[in-house]
Design a protein around this motif. Sequence first.
Motif, PDB file in Angstrom:
ATOM      1  N   TRP A 123      -6.402  -7.563  -2.964  1.00  0.00           N
ATOM      2  CA  TRP A 123      -5.718  -6.283  -3.118  1.00  0.00           C
ATOM      3  C   TRP A 123      -6.356  -5.409  -4.189  1.00  0.00           C
ATOM      4  CZ3 TRP A 123      -4.139  -6.070  -8.131  1.00  0.00           C
ATOM      5  CH2 TRP A 123      -3.835  -7.269  -8.764  1.00  0.00           C
ATOM      6  N   GLN A 174       0.826  -1.209   0.000  1.00  0.00           N
ATOM      7  CA  GLN A 174       0.000   0.000   0.000  1.00  0.00           C
ATOM      8  C   GLN A 174       0.859   1.257   0.000  1.00  0.00           C
ATOM      9  OE1 GLN A 174      -3.337   0.478  -0.414  1.00  0.00           O
ATOM     10  NE2 GLN A 174      -3.317  -1.707  -0.884  1.00  0.00           N
ATOM     11  N   THR A 219      -9.690  -5.014  -4.801  1.00  0.00           N
ATOM     12  CA  THR A 219     -11.037  -4.511  -4.534  1.00  0.00           C
ATOM     13  C   THR A 219     -11.074  -3.047  -4.127  1.00  0.00           C
ATOM     14  OG1 THR A 219     -10.910  -5.336  -2.261  1.00  0.00           O
ATOM     15  CG2 THR A 219     -11.877  -6.803  -3.913  1.00  0.00           C
ATOM     16  N   SER A 220      -9.967  -2.510  -3.623  1.00  0.00           N
ATOM     17  CA  SER A 220      -9.945  -1.109  -3.207  1.00  0.00           C
ATOM     18  C   SER A 220      -9.346  -0.191  -4.270  1.00  0.00           C
ATOM     19  CB  SER A 220      -9.155  -0.959  -1.899  1.00  0.00           C
ATOM     20  OG  SER A 220      -7.815  -1.378  -2.082  1.00  0.00           O
TER      21      SER A 220
END
Length: 317
Positions: A100, A65, A102-103
């Motif tokens: 990872w 991230q 989906t956002s």
Amino acid sequence: MTAGERVVVVGAGVAGLTTAVVLAEAGASVRVIAEQVPGVTSLAAGAMWGPYLVEPKDKVDEWGQRSLEIFRKLVENPATGVRLTSGIEASRTAEGPPEWATSLPGFRPCEPTELPTGFTAGYRFTVPLIDMPTYLDYLLRRLDAAGGTVEQRHLASLADTGPAPVIVNCAGLGAQTLVPDPDLRPIRGQHVVVTNPGLTEFFSEDTGLSPDLLCFYPHGDTVVLGGTAIDGEGDLARDDKAAAGILARCAEVEPRLAQARILEHRIGARPTRATVRVEAERQEDGTVVLHNYGHGGAGVTLSWGCAEETLKLLSLK
């Protein structure tokens, strides 16, 4: 970390160069030593941000991230080779989406009409694509601007770096012998670079643990086609049979690729172990060794997060 602290970074792949940039920009006096500048495995990457079969999950999520945040900023500078690109990851077995993804911006399930023949599920999202030759050149320029230096030579051991209070081991597969680390193994990857017949979106198949991958990543005038993931094999010689298979798989999904002209073949060996190793080790002579290797196929994805973790370890040494 004291200002001007002397640090040797071993390795000039994406992990080594990113770590060198982070340390140099934090005030360290950084010298990179590597046999290959930039590293051939990083040059061979596709490359799309996305954690790829790598552990430990909690740290991988954190490192990934943080890297994603930085890549989104680098998109603003065309000279980096980083672009936000929309595309599809699809499956032939109705798998759920990778967690990872989906956002990510624009994430949604595909309509059946969006999927190639034979695919039962897919997901659309927007993600950074990185043109690795351009990007690694950018990192080298950024390191130079921060006062870092690069020395190209072979190392038989970490001690071969010469006297240095801090050594950062970003040697990738080289850590097998330099550490030594018997838990590290290669996973051979091959890509074919072709002229772009007009593609603007990426495509990637969720192939699980198969050695035969299917993906294509457009980078302006070129497209990187993939790929392979052959566990335990580190030979970097071109495999024409594998290349033909890559071309056939990609052209089945995107027929325009069948007529694309081959420009080059890129082969690398992903440095893989059960878990990524980012930790500090003090040797008998007092030298601090900071390890940052074993990223498998997620070296680009984790690069900035792991580099900043290495900086934290240096500050705590």
